[in-house]
Scaffold this active site. Structure first.
Site, short mmCIF file in Angstrom:
data_model
loop_
_atom_site.label_atom_id
_atom_site.label_comp_id
_atom_site.label_asym_id
_atom_site.label_seq_id
_atom_site.Cartn_x
_atom_site.Cartn_y
_atom_site.Cartn_z
N ILE A 107 39.68 -23.89 -3.73
CA ILE A 107 38.90 -22.69 -3.42
C ILE A 107 39.74 -21.50 -3.86
O ILE A 107 40.96 -21.58 -3.94
CB ILE A 107 38.49 -22.60 -1.93
CG1 ILE A 107 39.70 -22.71 -1.00
CG2 ILE A 107 37.47 -23.65 -1.58
CD1 ILE A 107 39.33 -22.59 0.48
N ASP A 108 39.07 -20.41 -4.18
CA ASP A 108 39.74 -19.24 -4.74
C ASP A 108 40.78 -18.67 -3.78
O ASP A 108 40.69 -18.85 -2.56
CB ASP A 108 38.72 -18.16 -5.09
CG ASP A 108 37.70 -18.62 -6.11
OD1 ASP A 108 38.05 -19.45 -6.96
OD2 ASP A 108 36.55 -18.13 -6.05
N LYS A 109 41.72 -17.94 -4.34
CA LYS A 109 42.79 -17.32 -3.56
C LYS A 109 42.24 -16.51 -2.39
O LYS A 109 42.73 -16.61 -1.27
CB LYS A 109 43.63 -16.43 -4.48
CG LYS A 109 44.73 -15.64 -3.76
CD LYS A 109 45.47 -14.72 -4.72
CE LYS A 109 46.52 -13.89 -3.98
NZ LYS A 109 47.24 -12.97 -4.89
N THR A 159 39.33 -16.71 -0.96
CA THR A 159 38.35 -17.43 -0.14
C THR A 159 39.11 -18.24 0.89
O THR A 159 40.12 -18.87 0.58
CB THR A 159 37.49 -18.36 -1.01
OG1 THR A 159 36.76 -17.58 -1.96
CG2 THR A 159 36.51 -19.16 -0.16
N ARG A 212 29.71 -17.47 -5.98
CA ARG A 212 29.85 -16.04 -6.28
C ARG A 212 28.99 -15.64 -7.48
O ARG A 212 28.27 -14.63 -7.43
CB ARG A 212 31.32 -15.72 -6.54
CG ARG A 212 32.20 -15.94 -5.32
CD ARG A 212 33.68 -15.96 -5.70
NE ARG A 212 34.10 -14.69 -6.26
CZ ARG A 212 35.28 -14.49 -6.85
NH1 ARG A 212 36.12 -15.51 -7.00
NH2 ARG A 212 35.60 -13.30 -7.31
#
Length: 344
Positions: free
Chosen positions: A143-145, A147, A263
């Site tokens: 998962i993104d930084k 998030t 997103r």
């Protein structure tokens, strides 16, 4: 570097290939996946009745005595770091963590330290049996930084292979909570006119497109309808905010798992995530739609309002069905409390 030897006998009615027969009969406690076994065969680390066999397609007979020599896992080139982790579940084969906002999952040129992998190397220590012959955690999804939320990480080769297959087959349950601009309702005619959008019973928004890297900005993903990779996202309204509704808490779930999928899909539908600097950004709302403090909070929210809230999968070793939930992070909870304030 030391080694260990695993000896076992091929059971009746073996598959017609050595690698498949070894995968079927190797003791579970050896934690060797078929991929790792095939590599060991090619390296000459497998004997059949005392003779080295380095062809994974070799024929094998019932009753053959197998000896596999496994070099102890090498230490990873990535350094362990004493970083606190919110561990939701852990056993010998896997660990589930609630990743905080701001933590990168894996080291990269721009982020060589302070990552989840660095933290896991310290936390797990000698309990990592090795993935692909290296003492490292097996990352099967990210998962993104910016998030927050749940991630499962393999601690053994077998768990890594088993989890990777579940993600590849899209059988892993993943639910996210997000705060988006607008209210994605089936009664909105604008939404029905956007290519790739449809609604399912229960006012569930379905987004079906292809996704690929943006032609001009390689850090972004872009919606496509030819080429790229198939991507399906579903979303439903959990709680609208404002009068009329101008922001909403939504629940999203993934049929596929592409980079930035939620997103970019929500932005494509005209419902970009609050705080998203890449796809959502800030939006001017009618002054009377929310309380003054809510307008301020929306403009100031520093990251995409996205949280990986639910994670479910089948344990790759025990076969047990597992499901975990992580509460909303403090910053999103505080934002929602402000959004609930009555407008002036």
């Amino acid at each position: 570097m030391g080694s260990r030897q695993i000896e076992f006998v091929i059971a009746e009615n073996p598959p017609n290939r050595l690698d498949k027969a070894l995968s079927r009969n190797v003791p579970v406690e050896a934690t060797l996946s078929r991929t790792r076994l095939a590599r060991l065969i090619a390296e000459g680390a497998v004997t059949v009745d005392g003779v080295v066999v380095d062809d994974p397609k070799a024929k094998i007979a019932e009753g053959a005595v197998i000896l596999v020599t496994v070099e102890e896992a090498e230490d990873s080139h990535i350094g362990p770091e004493d970083i606190a982790l919110d561990v939701i579940y852990e056993d010998d084969d896997l660990i589930v963590v609630n990743k905080p906002v701001g933590m990168v999952v894996h080291p990269a040129p721009g982020t060589p330290s302070g990552t989840l992998v660095n933290a896991l190397l310290h936390h797990c220590g000698e309990n990592l049996s090795g993935v692909g012959g290296v003492k490292r955690p097996g990352i099967v999804h990210r998962i993104d930084k910016e998030t927050s939320g749940l991630l499962v990480v393999a601690k053994s080769d077998v768990a890594h292979q088993g989890l990777a297959k579940q993600f590849e087959k899209h059988t892993v349950e993943r639910y996210y909570r997000a705060i988006c601009y607008g209210v994605p309702d089936a009664n909105d005619p604008r939404l029905r006119g956007i290519k790739g959008t449809s609604f399912e019973p229960g006012n569930i928004l379905k987004l079906t497109t292809q996704l690929a890297r943006h032609k001009h900005d390689r850090q972004k993903q872009a919606v496509m309808f030819q080429g790229g990779r198939h991507a399906v996202t579903r979303a439903r309204i959990v709680e609208p905010f404002g009068n009329p509704g101008v922001v909403a808490l939504i629940e999203c779930w993934l049929e596929t798992g592409r980079t930035h999928q939620i997103r970019v899909h929500m932005a494509h539908a005209g419902h970009g995530l609050v705080g998203d600097p890449t796809y959502g950004g800030k939006r001017k709302l009618a002054a009377k739609s929310l309380a003054p403090a809510a307008h301020v909070a929306l403009r100031a929210f520093p990251r995409q309002a996205l949280h990986a809230a639910v994670l479910g999968f089948v344990h790759p070793v025990s076969g047990e069905t597992m499901r975990f939930e992580a509460p909303m992070p403090d910053d999103m909870e505080a934002l929602m409390e402000t959004l609930r304030q009555p407008a002036a």
